[in-house]
Write a protein that holds these residues in place. Structure first.
Motif, mmCIF file in Angstrom:
data_model
loop_
_atom_site.group_PDB
_atom_site.id
_atom_site.type_symbol
_atom_site.label_atom_id
_atom_site.label_comp_id
_atom_site.label_asym_id
_atom_site.label_seq_id
_atom_site.Cartn_x
_atom_site.Cartn_y
_atom_site.Cartn_z
ATOM 1 N N ASP A 43 34.153 54.032 47.071
ATOM 2 C CA ASP A 43 34.504 52.624 47.238
ATOM 3 C C ASP A 43 35.824 52.533 47.989
ATOM 4 O O ASP A 43 36.864 52.984 47.498
ATOM 5 C CB ASP A 43 34.619 51.962 45.862
ATOM 6 C CG ASP A 43 34.909 50.474 45.946
ATOM 7 O OD1 ASP A 43 35.145 49.959 47.063
ATOM 8 O OD2 ASP A 43 34.906 49.808 44.888
ATOM 9 N N ILE A 44 35.799 51.960 49.180
ATOM 10 C CA ILE A 44 37.006 51.877 50.001
ATOM 11 C C ILE A 44 38.085 51.036 49.330
ATOM 12 O O ILE A 44 39.276 51.190 49.630
ATOM 13 C CB ILE A 44 36.661 51.331 51.401
ATOM 14 C CG1 ILE A 44 35.755 52.324 52.127
ATOM 15 C CG2 ILE A 44 37.911 51.098 52.247
ATOM 16 C CD1 ILE A 44 35.227 51.822 53.451
ATOM 17 N N CYS A 45 37.709 50.148 48.425
ATOM 18 C CA CYS A 45 38.713 49.353 47.714
ATOM 19 C C CYS A 45 39.601 50.214 46.824
ATOM 20 O O CYS A 45 40.686 49.787 46.425
ATOM 21 C CB CYS A 45 38.041 48.258 46.892
ATOM 22 S SG CYS A 45 37.303 46.952 47.881
ATOM 23 N N GLU A 46 39.148 51.418 46.495
ATOM 24 C CA GLU A 46 39.965 52.355 45.729
ATOM 25 C C GLU A 46 40.917 53.069 46.685
ATOM 26 O O GLU A 46 40.482 53.734 47.634
ATOM 27 C CB GLU A 46 39.082 53.363 45.002
ATOM 28 C CG GLU A 46 38.185 52.715 43.938
ATOM 29 C CD GLU A 46 37.315 53.738 43.233
ATOM 30 O OE1 GLU A 46 37.422 54.943 43.569
ATOM 31 O OE2 GLU A 46 36.526 53.335 42.359
ATOM 32 N N ALA A 47 42.190 52.934 46.446
ATOM 33 C CA ALA A 47 43.207 53.426 47.379
ATOM 34 C C ALA A 47 43.071 54.913 47.671
ATOM 35 O O ALA A 47 43.234 55.351 48.817
ATOM 36 C CB ALA A 47 44.602 53.119 46.831
ATOM 37 N N SER A 48 42.776 55.707 46.648
ATOM 38 C CA SER A 48 42.696 57.161 46.849
ATOM 39 C C SER A 48 41.533 57.519 47.770
ATOM 40 O O SER A 48 41.648 58.417 48.620
ATOM 41 C CB SER A 48 42.552 57.880 45.504
ATOM 42 O OG SER A 48 41.388 57.436 44.822
ATOM 43 N N ASP A 79 33.124 35.145 47.311
ATOM 44 C CA ASP A 79 32.762 36.562 47.248
ATOM 45 C C ASP A 79 32.938 37.231 48.609
ATOM 46 O O ASP A 79 33.453 38.360 48.701
ATOM 47 C CB ASP A 79 31.318 36.724 46.783
ATOM 48 C CG ASP A 79 31.127 36.303 45.331
ATOM 49 O OD1 ASP A 79 32.134 36.208 44.603
ATOM 50 O OD2 ASP A 79 29.976 36.068 44.930
ATOM 51 N N LEU A 80 32.514 36.555 49.670
ATOM 52 C CA LEU A 80 32.635 37.127 51.005
ATOM 53 C C LEU A 80 34.099 37.266 51.420
ATOM 54 O O LEU A 80 34.518 38.305 51.943
ATOM 55 C CB LEU A 80 31.885 36.255 52.019
ATOM 56 C CG LEU A 80 30.364 36.412 52.044
ATOM 57 C CD1 LEU A 80 29.724 35.277 52.835
ATOM 58 C CD2 LEU A 80 29.966 37.751 52.626
ATOM 59 N N LEU A 81 34.873 36.209 51.184
ATOM 60 C CA LEU A 81 36.271 36.222 51.596
ATOM 61 C C LEU A 81 37.062 37.296 50.860
ATOM 62 O O LEU A 81 37.730 38.140 51.472
ATOM 63 C CB LEU A 81 36.897 34.847 51.362
ATOM 64 C CG LEU A 81 38.392 34.708 51.668
ATOM 65 C CD1 LEU A 81 38.688 35.068 53.108
ATOM 66 C CD2 LEU A 81 38.865 33.290 51.367
ATOM 67 N N VAL A 82 36.990 37.300 49.535
ATOM 68 C CA VAL A 82 37.766 38.255 48.743
ATOM 69 C C VAL A 82 37.226 39.678 48.914
ATOM 70 O O VAL A 82 38.009 40.640 49.041
ATOM 71 C CB VAL A 82 37.759 37.842 47.260
ATOM 72 C CG1 VAL A 82 38.438 38.911 46.409
ATOM 73 C CG2 VAL A 82 38.459 36.504 47.088
ATOM 74 N N GLY A 83 35.906 39.830 48.944
ATOM 75 C CA GLY A 83 35.329 41.159 49.089
ATOM 76 C C GLY A 83 35.710 41.821 50.397
ATOM 77 O O GLY A 83 36.150 42.977 50.421
ATOM 78 N N TYR A 135 35.203 30.433 55.429
ATOM 79 C CA TYR A 135 35.645 31.416 54.433
ATOM 80 C C TYR A 135 35.549 32.838 54.972
ATOM 81 O O TYR A 135 36.520 33.605 54.949
ATOM 82 C CB TYR A 135 34.830 31.275 53.149
ATOM 83 C CG TYR A 135 34.929 29.914 52.516
ATOM 84 C CD1 TYR A 135 36.169 29.312 52.286
ATOM 85 C CD2 TYR A 135 33.794 29.198 52.158
ATOM 86 C CE1 TYR A 135 36.262 28.064 51.724
ATOM 87 C CE2 TYR A 135 33.875 27.939 51.579
ATOM 88 C CZ TYR A 135 35.116 27.376 51.367
ATOM 89 O OH TYR A 135 35.205 26.126 50.813
ATOM 90 N N SER A 136 34.385 33.221 55.463
ATOM 91 C CA SER A 136 34.232 34.584 55.977
ATOM 92 C C SER A 136 35.093 34.793 57.211
ATOM 93 O O SER A 136 35.669 35.872 57.411
ATOM 94 C CB SER A 136 32.763 34.869 56.301
ATOM 95 O OG SER A 136 32.284 33.958 57.267
ATOM 96 N N ALA A 137 35.207 33.763 58.062
ATOM 97 C CA ALA A 137 36.003 33.891 59.280
ATOM 98 C C ALA A 137 37.481 34.076 58.968
ATOM 99 O O ALA A 137 38.180 34.860 59.635
ATOM 100 C CB ALA A 137 35.799 32.675 60.168
#
Length: 314
Positions: A43-48, A79-83, A135-137
């Motif tokens: 998961d790229i959201c995980e910094a490591s 969901d799209l914006l934050v994700g 939002y997505s933009a």
């Protein structure tokens, strides 16, 4: 640029698969990155994990993120914006730490809701994006500004490609599908001669076959010495949605009568880019016509589709 090891995030997606093929053809060594079935899985959201991706090669092509039709963008805007922001912030921070250059895949959606003769140029992105995709933009705009800031602060060489409506094999044909895959799915599930309702039939969009998009991304990667820069990747031609639907119906051998429907969330009346900078600086031009691209996508879907229920009008 000499041959490189290139980490490709979102490597199992529509564009990621094509970019991996294009990198191999150009003599580069792609490192696939995704949540499953990849050289680097995580998961790229995980910094490591993001740091491991950034330090794995000589450059990054960052494609990971969600894309969806206009109606789905509004229904799942948060969901799209934050994700997408979470993925982009994590990946760009990791690239900053590793001092690795790359390519960021942005979108034509960031352009404002107005008609520009000759198509949107890269400098036309200063206005507020179209209301229908705000939002997505906004997430993509934020990522682009982060890339500008990294270049100014740390001299890190990332370039941005703004993709028009990209389609082809391995596209999403399910919930939230974009125009062409949604039309293909419906056409193959519609009885010959039945009505084929369509929203926004007179709206114009610029469509790009996925192999052409991948060629443009690899061309931008080979010009990282010129980074940071922004390139529109599109044909520069506007296709009416009604004409696209007719091309899809013909490719699917499904003769139907289009019925123009009012209402729905259909987005801007015209969204077409000017690809002159990519044509001249990168030496890139699309080679696959809309009709040929649709035929290839229909053939792939017919060989790989899973039986589903009928789709709704797009």
């Amino acid at each position: 640029m000499s041959h490189m090891k290139v980490a490709v995030t979102g490597s199992n997606g529509l564009i990621g698969r094509a970019v991996v093929r294009a990198l191999l053809a150009a003599g580069h060594a792609p490192i696939t990155v995704d949540r499953e079935r990849a050289d680097l899985v995580g998961d790229i959201c995980e910094a490591s994990f993001a740091r491991a991706v950034a330090s794995s090669g000589d450059a990054v092509v960052h494609l990971a993120g969600r894309r969806a039709a206009v109606s789905a963008q509004r229904a799942r805007g948060f969901d799209l914006l934050v994700g997408n922001l979470s993925v982009d912030i994590s990946m760009l921070k990791a690239a900053q730490i590793a001092k690795v250059p790359g390519i960021y895949a942005s979108t034509v959606s960031i352009y404002p809701d107005r008609d520009v003769p000759g198509g949107f140029r890269e400098v036309d992105a200063d206005g507020f994006p179209a209301e229908s995709v705000r939002y997505s933009a906004l997430g993509k705009i934020a990522a682009e500004r982060m890339i500008e800031a990294i270049a100014e602060q740390d001299k890190l060489r990332w370039s941005i490609v703004r993709l028009v409506n990209t389609y082809g094999p391995h596209d999403n044909f399910g919930d939230g599908a974009l125009v062409i895959p949604a039309l293909i799915k419906r056409a193959l599930q519609t009885a010959p001669g039945a009505p084929f309702p369509l929203y926004g039939a007179n709206n114009e969009r610029d469509f790009l076959y996925v192999d052409d998009a991948a060629a443009g991304i690899v061309a931008a990667l080979d010009h990282l010495q010129d980074a940071p820069n922004v390139y529109n990747l599109g044909t520069g031609h506007g296709y009416r949605i009604g004409d696209v639907a007719r091309a899809v119906l013909a490719a699917c051998n499904t003769p139907c009568a289009l019925t123009h429907e009012d209402g729905g969330i259909v987005g801007a009346a015209r969204k077409v880019v000017n690809p002159t900078r990519a044509n001249t600086v990168l030496g890139w031009t699309p080679t696959i016509s809309l009709e040929d691209g649709i035929a290839r996508t229909v053939a792939w879907y017919q060989e790989n589709r899973v039986t589903t229920t009928c789709g709704s009008a797009v």
